[in-house]
Design an enzyme around this catalytic site. Structure first.
Site, PDB file in Angstrom:
ATOM      1  N   GLU A  61     -10.702   0.880   7.775  1.00  0.00           N
ATOM      2  CA  GLU A  61      -9.667   1.263   6.797  1.00  0.00           C
ATOM      3  C   GLU A  61      -9.225   0.042   6.003  1.00  0.00           C
ATOM      4  OE1 GLU A  61      -8.186   3.220   5.022  1.00  0.00           O
ATOM      5  OE2 GLU A  61      -7.171   4.865   6.025  1.00  0.00           O
ATOM      6  N   ASP A  62      -8.724   0.277   4.805  1.00  0.00           N
ATOM      7  CA  ASP A  62      -8.157  -0.829   4.039  1.00  0.00           C
ATOM      8  C   ASP A  62      -6.768  -1.173   4.556  1.00  0.00           C
ATOM      9  OD1 ASP A  62      -7.141   1.618   3.153  1.00  0.00           O
ATOM     10  OD2 ASP A  62      -7.257   1.132   1.026  1.00  0.00           O
TER      11      ASP A  62
ATOM     12  N   ASP B 240      -0.575   2.352   6.906  1.00  0.00           N
ATOM     13  CA  ASP B 240       0.812   2.302   6.438  1.00  0.00           C
ATOM     14  C   ASP B 240       1.662   3.116   7.418  1.00  0.00           C
ATOM     15  OD1 ASP B 240       2.956   1.899   4.682  1.00  0.00           O
ATOM     16  OD2 ASP B 240       2.414   3.577   3.408  1.00  0.00           O
TER      17      ASP B 240
ATOM     18  N   PHE C  13       4.202  -3.082  -1.444  1.00  0.00           N
ATOM     19  CA  PHE C  13       2.966  -2.550  -2.008  1.00  0.00           C
ATOM     20  C   PHE C  13       2.010  -3.676  -2.413  1.00  0.00           C
ATOM     21  CE2 PHE C  13       0.306  -0.373  -5.134  1.00  0.00           C
ATOM     22  CZ  PHE C  13       0.001   0.765  -4.427  1.00  0.00           C
TER      23      PHE C  13
ATOM     24  N   ARG D 249      -8.565  -2.595  -8.037  1.00  0.00           N
ATOM     25  CA  ARG D 249      -9.461  -2.707  -6.872  1.00  0.00           C
ATOM     26  C   ARG D 249     -10.407  -3.894  -6.986  1.00  0.00           C
ATOM     27  NH1 ARG D 249      -9.026   2.228  -4.072  1.00  0.00           N
ATOM     28  NH2 ARG D 249      -8.850   4.084  -5.374  1.00  0.00           N
TER      29      ARG D 249
HETATM   30  P1  5GP Z   1      -0.915   6.114   5.806  1.00  0.00           P
HETATM   31  O1  5GP Z   1      -1.503   7.472   5.977  1.00  0.00           O
HETATM   32  O2  5GP Z   1      -1.230   5.151   6.920  1.00  0.00           O
HETATM   33  O3  5GP Z   1       0.555   6.167   5.494  1.00  0.00           O
HETATM   34  O4  5GP Z   1      -1.493   5.537   4.457  1.00  0.00           O
HETATM   35  C1  5GP Z   1      -2.743   5.004   4.333  1.00  0.00           C
HETATM   36  C2  5GP Z   1      -3.153   4.987   2.876  1.00  0.00           C
HETATM   37  O5  5GP Z   1      -2.030   4.782   1.992  1.00  0.00           O
HETATM   38  C3  5GP Z   1      -4.079   3.822   2.625  1.00  0.00           C
HETATM   39  O6  5GP Z   1      -5.415   4.138   2.916  1.00  0.00           O
HETATM   40  C4  5GP Z   1      -3.830   3.556   1.150  1.00  0.00           C
HETATM   41  O7  5GP Z   1      -4.630   4.390   0.375  1.00  0.00           O
HETATM   42  C5  5GP Z   1      -2.378   3.935   0.920  1.00  0.00           C
HETATM   43  N1  5GP Z   1      -1.490   2.749   0.930  1.00  0.00           N
HETATM   44  C6  5GP Z   1      -0.507   2.485   1.805  1.00  0.00           C
HETATM   45  N2  5GP Z   1       0.109   1.313   1.517  1.00  0.00           N
HETATM   46  C7  5GP Z   1      -0.516   0.822   0.419  1.00  0.00           C
HETATM   47  C8  5GP Z   1      -0.341  -0.369  -0.362  1.00  0.00           C
HETATM   48  O8  5GP Z   1       0.519  -1.254  -0.138  1.00  0.00           O
HETATM   49  N3  5GP Z   1      -1.174  -0.520  -1.428  1.00  0.00           N
HETATM   50  C9  5GP Z   1      -2.128   0.395  -1.745  1.00  0.00           C
HETATM   51  N4  5GP Z   1      -2.880   0.130  -2.813  1.00  0.00           N
HETATM   52  N5  5GP Z   1      -2.326   1.523  -1.030  1.00  0.00           N
HETATM   53  C10 5GP Z   1      -1.524   1.739   0.045  1.00  0.00           C
END
Ligand code: 5GP
Length: 177
Positions: free
Chosen positions: A101-102, A105, A154, A167
């Site tokens: 995963e990138d 969150d 963010f 990106r």
């Molecule tokens: P989660 O389901 O864990 O809340 O969110 C995961 C997804 O939210 C990540 O794969 C990404 O796409 C997006 N995301 C959460 N925080 C960030 C951030 O700081 N920057 C960006 N670009 N995407 C984020």
């Protein structure tokens, strides 16, 4: 140097060298942990494509890689969201899977997606994320490999976007104050 993506300004946060150095350590760790096995890396699109490629290049044991896209629908289910995977063709039975995963969150995306992988009886599932925001975690998710723990702000770059853009940077930027 600051960058502007759409209407927002971002400041440098993690340099390309810092990212690559950390990835080398992660890859070494994973290669050691999976010695004698043949893991399948599953990159979650779109955000992880650059990280997954750089990580995979540094893995020193026989491994394969595949990518999936997760789509969430707001809708009729009781949770309000259904996660669907697009594009996973591999048979996962008895495979050692490493999700790439990138950023984790809230943890919602992976928490909702993991049961559909478990159903296919893989030997193991571990999660590797480049970034994690520990303060934002709302779902009980064990993340096995974390590149960087970062504050709840963010970020863009190195595969991560703001509304489709950003990106392409080889470093990571954090939203300006
Ligand atoms: P989660 O389901 O864990 O809340 O969110 C995961 C997804 O939210 C990540 O794969 C990404 O796409 C997006 N995301 C959460 N925080 C960030 C951030 O700081 N920057 C960006 N670009 N995407 C984020």
């Amino acid at each position: 140097m600051k960058v502007t993506v759409h209407d927002k300004t971002f400041v440098p946060y993690l340099s390309s060298i810092e990212i690559q150095d950390r990835i080398a350590i992660l890859a070494k760790q994973i290669s050691q942990d999976y010695e004698g096995k043949q893991p399948l890396f599953i990159g979650i699109l779109n955000g992880s494509f650059i990280f997954a490629a750089d990580l995979f290049k540094q893995i020193s044991i026989p491994s394969s890689i595949s990518f999936i896209k997760l789509v969430s629908y707001k809708g009729t289910s009781s949770t309000g969201t259904v996660i669907t995977s697009i594009g996973l063709e591999e048979n996962l039975t008895d495979k050692d899977i490493i999700i790439v995963e990138d950023i984790v969150d809230t943890g919602k995306t992976l928490t909702e997606f993991l049961p559909s992988l478990s159903k296919q009886n893989p030997a193991s599932i571990k999660i590797c994320t480049l970034l994690q925001k520990p303060e934002a975690l709302q779902y009980p998710l064990d993340v096995d490999y974390v590149g960087f723990s970062i504050p709840n702000k963010f970020v863009v770059g190195y595969g991560l976007d703001y509304d489709g853009l950003g990106r392409n940077y080889s470093e990571i930027f954090q939203i300006g104050e």
